[in-house]
Enzyme design. Sequence first.
Site, PDB file in Angstrom:
ATOM      1  CG  ASP A   1      35.607  37.223  25.429  1.00 45.67           C
ATOM      2  OD1 ASP A   1      35.124  38.492  25.121  1.00 45.67           O
ATOM      3  OD2 ASP A   1      36.473  36.124  25.816  1.00 45.67           O
TER       4      ASP A   1
ATOM      5  CG  MET B   1      28.599  38.301  29.513  1.00 43.27           C
ATOM      6  SD  MET B   1      29.530  37.967  30.814  1.00 43.27           S
ATOM      7  CE  MET B   1      30.575  39.493  30.969  1.00 43.27           C
TER       8      MET B   1
ATOM      9  CG  HIS C   1      36.298  39.838  40.053  1.00 39.88           C
ATOM     10  ND1 HIS C   1      37.752  39.206  40.223  1.00 39.88           N
ATOM     11  CD2 HIS C   1      36.672  39.685  38.564  1.00 39.88           C
ATOM     12  CE1 HIS C   1      38.560  39.080  39.410  1.00 39.88           C
ATOM     13  NE2 HIS C   1      37.960  38.894  38.144  1.00 39.88           N
TER      14      HIS C   1
END
Length: 358
Positions: free
Chosen positions: A224, A245, A262
């Site tokens: 993260d 990422m 999403h």
Amino acid sequence: MASNNVLKASEIFEGQVHLYKHLYAHAVDCMSIKWMIELGIPDIIHNHGQPISLPKLVSILQIPPSKVRGVKSLLRYLAHNGFLRIVRVHHSTEENEAFTLTPASHLLVKGTDFCLAPMVKGITNPTLSDIWSHLRKWTYEDDLTLYDVSLGSNFWDILSKNPAMNESFNEAMASDSQMMNLALRGCKWVFEGVETIVDVGGGTGNTAKAICDAFPNVKCTVFDRPQVVEKLSGTKNLTYVGGDMFESIPKADAVLLKWILHDWSDKDCKKILENCREAISGKGKRGKVIVIENVINEGQDEQGLTGLKLLMDVHMTCLFNGKERREEEWKKVFVEAGFQSYKISPFTVHLNLIQIYP
């Protein structure tokens, strides 16, 4: 039905009811849930151990007499919306009205395994309450989100500059992860043959910890933003790695993307998935990416479920330039990112589990 230019009186009145229903619910629906949590009403009813009468609840909360009628009004509206249930209880020779919890309000009891109160807190953050009034401006601002238009910065930059909001967001995501962990208990087949897994955007590691508990031989990495994981400590089979990422993802047999894609456009999803494909390649066996997301399916879903997915699509589109997707839209993104096949399985009531293979 009459034409657009000539409506019957009954149609006009029905239209008025429909319009007023949504106008009056605009703030009350979510803020009444927040009010219920802030007063601890779900906790009080839960601890009471039986349906609670209005006088008893008012006494516990020490409500001023002038506000009792308003509290009753809110409680009855919450009951109408499925957050409380009204029952009749008998005491001596009297029959009184009492309130009890529903499955939805059970999720608001603090300290339980599946408490979504942090999600309510995050969504009703006062800093964000005004952003939807900027929809008209957003419509004409090319490529900007509602956050950009109303607050001058995208959501992720806002989080990085606001530690309290970042903490609230992480708590909200962690509470939602508990729901996903419940669903994962019935999906052990997903992790068969997996020795290493990376949870991309895994936050504080709730889901990774659940995987580690269920599969002690699986090594999990929570990947993260650095500010999310920098102060977190791992265990024997759980590590935390900070990074981006969009640049690269740690190598593993499987990559988990839980409610991540999403948030992003098709172009951004393609880049994320390309990095996932790179992360699971070169190990001599067929790796996979595990995606947990909505799949919009108006043809099979009941109306209320479709409504939730379409509502979430509005949120993702306006707030993040992301989207909820239909199966053909998912397939297009997967193929463009270089994947050869995928399999969609049921997960929770509104989410699906998608396995994609290079």
